[in-house]
Design a protein around this motif. Structure first.
Motif, PDB file in Angstrom:
ATOM      1  N   GLU A 195     -36.573 -15.464 -14.891  1.00 44.32           N
ATOM      2  CA  GLU A 195     -37.601 -14.518 -15.317  1.00 44.32           C
ATOM      3  C   GLU A 195     -38.860 -14.630 -14.446  1.00 44.32           C
ATOM      4  N   ILE A 196     -39.176 -15.852 -14.011  1.00 43.30           N
ATOM      5  CA  ILE A 196     -40.338 -16.026 -13.122  1.00 43.30           C
ATOM      6  C   ILE A 196     -40.080 -15.346 -11.781  1.00 43.30           C
ATOM      7  N   VAL A 197     -38.896 -15.514 -11.239  1.00 40.55           N
ATOM      8  CA  VAL A 197     -38.560 -14.870  -9.963  1.00 40.55           C
ATOM      9  C   VAL A 197     -38.594 -13.357 -10.109  1.00 40.55           C
ATOM     10  N   ALA A 198     -38.087 -12.841 -11.227  1.00 40.10           N
ATOM     11  CA  ALA A 198     -38.105 -11.403 -11.453  1.00 40.10           C
ATOM     12  C   ALA A 198     -39.548 -10.891 -11.556  1.00 40.10           C
ATOM     13  N   ARG A 199     -40.408 -11.658 -12.200  1.00 41.66           N
ATOM     14  CA  ARG A 199     -41.822 -11.257 -12.300  1.00 41.66           C
ATOM     15  C   ARG A 199     -42.471 -11.227 -10.924  1.00 41.66           C
ATOM     16  N   LEU A 200     -42.171 -12.221 -10.101  1.00 43.67           N
ATOM     17  CA  LEU A 200     -42.748 -12.244  -8.758  1.00 43.67           C
ATOM     18  C   LEU A 200     -42.259 -11.056  -7.924  1.00 43.67           C
ATOM     19  N   LYS A 201     -40.991 -10.720  -8.061  1.00 45.21           N
ATOM     20  CA  LYS A 201     -40.473  -9.565  -7.318  1.00 45.21           C
ATOM     21  C   LYS A 201     -41.150  -8.275  -7.760  1.00 45.21           C
ATOM     22  N   ARG A 202     -41.494  -8.192  -9.018  1.00 44.51           N
ATOM     23  CA  ARG A 202     -42.112  -6.974  -9.537  1.00 44.51           C
ATOM     24  C   ARG A 202     -43.610  -6.901  -9.247  1.00 44.51           C
ATOM     25  N   ASP A 203     -44.325  -8.023  -9.388  1.00 41.77           N
ATOM     26  CA  ASP A 203     -45.790  -7.973  -9.383  1.00 41.77           C
ATOM     27  C   ASP A 203     -46.443  -8.524  -8.120  1.00 41.77           C
ATOM     28  N   LEU A 204     -45.734  -9.338  -7.336  1.00 39.41           N
ATOM     29  CA  LEU A 204     -46.389 -10.020  -6.229  1.00 39.41           C
ATOM     30  C   LEU A 204     -46.855  -9.066  -5.141  1.00 39.41           C
ATOM     31  N   VAL A 205     -45.980  -8.214  -4.666  1.00 42.87           N
ATOM     32  CA  VAL A 205     -46.344  -7.329  -3.546  1.00 42.87           C
ATOM     33  C   VAL A 205     -47.464  -6.359  -3.928  1.00 42.87           C
ATOM     34  N   PRO A 206     -47.415  -5.671  -5.072  1.00 42.97           N
ATOM     35  CA  PRO A 206     -48.559  -4.814  -5.423  1.00 42.97           C
ATOM     36  C   PRO A 206     -49.874  -5.580  -5.545  1.00 42.97           C
ATOM     37  N   THR A 207     -49.810  -6.801  -6.051  1.00 42.21           N
ATOM     38  CA  THR A 207     -51.022  -7.596  -6.181  1.00 42.21           C
ATOM     39  C   THR A 207     -51.594  -7.964  -4.812  1.00 42.21           C
ATOM     40  N   LEU A 208     -50.733  -8.350  -3.880  1.00 42.01           N
ATOM     41  CA  LEU A 208     -51.198  -8.693  -2.538  1.00 42.01           C
ATOM     42  C   LEU A 208     -51.788  -7.480  -1.821  1.00 42.01           C
ATOM     43  N   ILE A 209     -51.194  -6.319  -2.014  1.00 40.80           N
ATOM     44  CA  ILE A 209     -51.734  -5.106  -1.389  1.00 40.80           C
ATOM     45  C   ILE A 209     -53.125  -4.791  -1.934  1.00 40.80           C
ATOM     46  N   ASN A 210     -53.276  -4.882  -3.236  1.00 42.76           N
ATOM     47  CA  ASN A 210     -54.598  -4.665  -3.826  1.00 42.76           C
ATOM     48  C   ASN A 210     -55.600  -5.726  -3.376  1.00 42.76           C
ATOM     49  N   GLY A 211     -55.118  -6.949  -3.179  1.00 44.53           N
ATOM     50  CA  GLY A 211     -55.994  -8.006  -2.693  1.00 44.53           C
ATOM     51  C   GLY A 211     -56.492  -7.749  -1.282  1.00 44.53           C
ATOM     52  N   ILE A 212     -55.647  -7.182  -0.435  1.00 46.87           N
ATOM     53  CA  ILE A 212     -56.069  -6.844   0.926  1.00 46.87           C
ATOM     54  C   ILE A 212     -57.169  -5.792   0.913  1.00 46.87           C
ATOM     55  N   MET A 213     -57.143  -4.914  -0.075  1.00 44.50           N
ATOM     56  CA  MET A 213     -58.185  -3.895  -0.168  1.00 44.50           C
ATOM     57  C   MET A 213     -59.476  -4.425  -0.781  1.00 44.50           C
ATOM     58  N   TYR A 214     -59.395  -5.528  -1.518  1.00 49.41           N
ATOM     59  CA  TYR A 214     -60.576  -6.018  -2.231  1.00 49.41           C
ATOM     60  C   TYR A 214     -61.254  -7.195  -1.534  1.00 49.41           C
ATOM     61  N   TRP A 215     -60.486  -8.168  -1.035  1.00 46.27           N
ATOM     62  CA  TRP A 215     -61.043  -9.454  -0.647  1.00 46.27           C
ATOM     63  C   TRP A 215     -61.682  -9.534   0.736  1.00 46.27           C
ATOM     64  N   PRO A 216     -61.298  -8.745   1.743  1.00 42.44           N
ATOM     65  CA  PRO A 216     -61.902  -8.952   3.067  1.00 42.44           C
ATOM     66  C   PRO A 216     -63.430  -8.889   3.087  1.00 42.44           C
ATOM     67  N   LEU A 217     -64.024  -7.907   2.426  1.00 40.50           N
ATOM     68  CA  LEU A 217     -65.481  -7.826   2.405  1.00 40.50           C
ATOM     69  C   LEU A 217     -66.085  -9.019   1.664  1.00 40.50           C
ATOM     70  N   CYS A 218     -65.466  -9.405   0.561  1.00 38.41           N
ATOM     71  CA  CYS A 218     -65.960 -10.567  -0.189  1.00 38.41           C
ATOM     72  C   CYS A 218     -65.868 -11.839   0.652  1.00 38.41           C
ATOM     73  N   ASP A 219     -64.752 -12.013   1.355  1.00 41.45           N
ATOM     74  CA  ASP A 219     -64.593 -13.191   2.196  1.00 41.45           C
ATOM     75  C   ASP A 219     -65.586 -13.187   3.361  1.00 41.45           C
ATOM     76  N   PHE A 220     -65.868 -12.021   3.900  1.00 43.49           N
ATOM     77  CA  PHE A 220     -66.827 -11.947   5.009  1.00 43.49           C
ATOM     78  C   PHE A 220     -68.207 -12.428   4.561  1.00 43.49           C
ATOM     79  N   ILE A 221     -68.646 -11.959   3.412  1.00 45.87           N
ATOM     80  CA  ILE A 221     -69.947 -12.395   2.890  1.00 45.87           C
ATOM     81  C   ILE A 221     -69.933 -13.891   2.586  1.00 45.87           C
ATOM     82  N   THR A 222     -68.836 -14.373   2.023  1.00 40.75           N
ATOM     83  CA  THR A 222     -68.753 -15.787   1.643  1.00 40.75           C
ATOM     84  C   THR A 222     -68.780 -16.690   2.867  1.00 40.75           C
TER      85      THR A 222
END
Length: 264
Positions: A195-222
């Motif tokens: 079930e953990i592997v199935a959750r990662l297959k379902r949620d990991l890639v969309p989460t990483l894509i959203n993270g690429i859109m959110y975190w670069p500016l935050c990391d630059f300031i940090t």
């Protein structure tokens, strides 16, 4: 004649008190002797005044203690919470950053549940406790060591070094911590390995894509503008909105483990 006799008598008395063997003329010896006596008397007066003042301060120690207590209390009042927090970051860095992460994850999870729950729903405080434990035990210490490692690997804070730190965060730290977050949360909810592997297959890639859109500016300031010992605090501040999203994703239902049947 009488004036001359009196002067000679005075000189004779001075010579008796302070004999000067290397001078033959008594008139030449008179001036240095008088100057020496004058300097000695002035030094004695100054020393006596110093002793008197010292005794006055020794007899009134409350004056010093009152001044010290008033100055210390005023300085403590000026320091406030920010000064206390900065002192804790320097004296107990891992513990302070862990508690900070736990508080931010707690607030973010409560915000996420407030947004997602219906009007008649109730809060899942067990879920909030899981999020706080993750921030306390895993995220806080990992942020401390990651930012310290980045500062040693790329000690400068110029544009090029900042971009390298951002790339390392997006390529290594971010994906690794996302996998750990989903896996630990699912395990604490009672999900098995499949079930953990199935959750990662379902949620990991969309989460990483959203993270690429959110975190670069935050990391630059940090990385660009924040000292190393405060970078976890700034990163946690930026992660509040991100954690609202992450706790929402972690609170989704289990992923289906039944393979879909192909239509013939």
């Amino acid at each position: 004649m009488s004036a001359a006799l009196r002067r000679n008598a005075t000189i004779s008395r001075l010579l008796q008190r302070h004999p000067i063997t290397h001078l033959t003329d008594p008139a030449l010896a008179q001036a240095p002797v008088l100057r020496t006596q004058t300097r000695r008397s002035r030094a004695y007066v100054r020393f006596s005044d110093l002793v008197r003042r010292t005794r006055e301060y020794e007899l009134s120690p409350s004056l010093f203690s009152s001044r010290f207590s008033s100055s210390s209390s005023s300085s403590i009042s000026k320091i406030g919470f920010v000064g206390w927090y900065l002192g804790m970051v320097k004296s107990r860095p891992v513990l302070t950053k862990s508690f900070t992460s736990a508080l931010i994850y707690t607030a973010a999870d409560l915000s996420s549940q407030t947004i997602a729950l219906p009007s008649t729903g109730s809060f899942d405080f067990v879920r909030t406790l899981r999020m706080a434990g993750y921030g306390m035990v895993i995220l806080g210490p990992s942020l401390h060591f990651w930012f310290n490692y980045m500062s040693k690997l790329f000690p400068k804070r110029d544009i090029f070094s900042t971009l390298k730190k951002m790339f390392m965060g997006q390529a290594l730290y971010g994906p690794a911590m996302t996998v750990v977050f989903f896996s630990v949360n699912a395990f604490l909810q009672g999900e098995n390995t499949t079930e953990i592997v199935a959750r990662l297959k379902r949620d990991l890639v969309p989460t990483l894509i959203n993270g690429i859109m959110y975190w670069p500016l935050c990391d630059f300031i940090t990385y660009r503008f924040t000292p190393v010992h405060l970078q976890p605090l700034v990163s946690n501040s930026f992660s509040y909105l991100w954690t609202v999203y992450m706790t929402y994703m972690a609170g989704l239902e289990k992923a289906s483990t039944t393979p879909s049947r192909l239509t013939q």
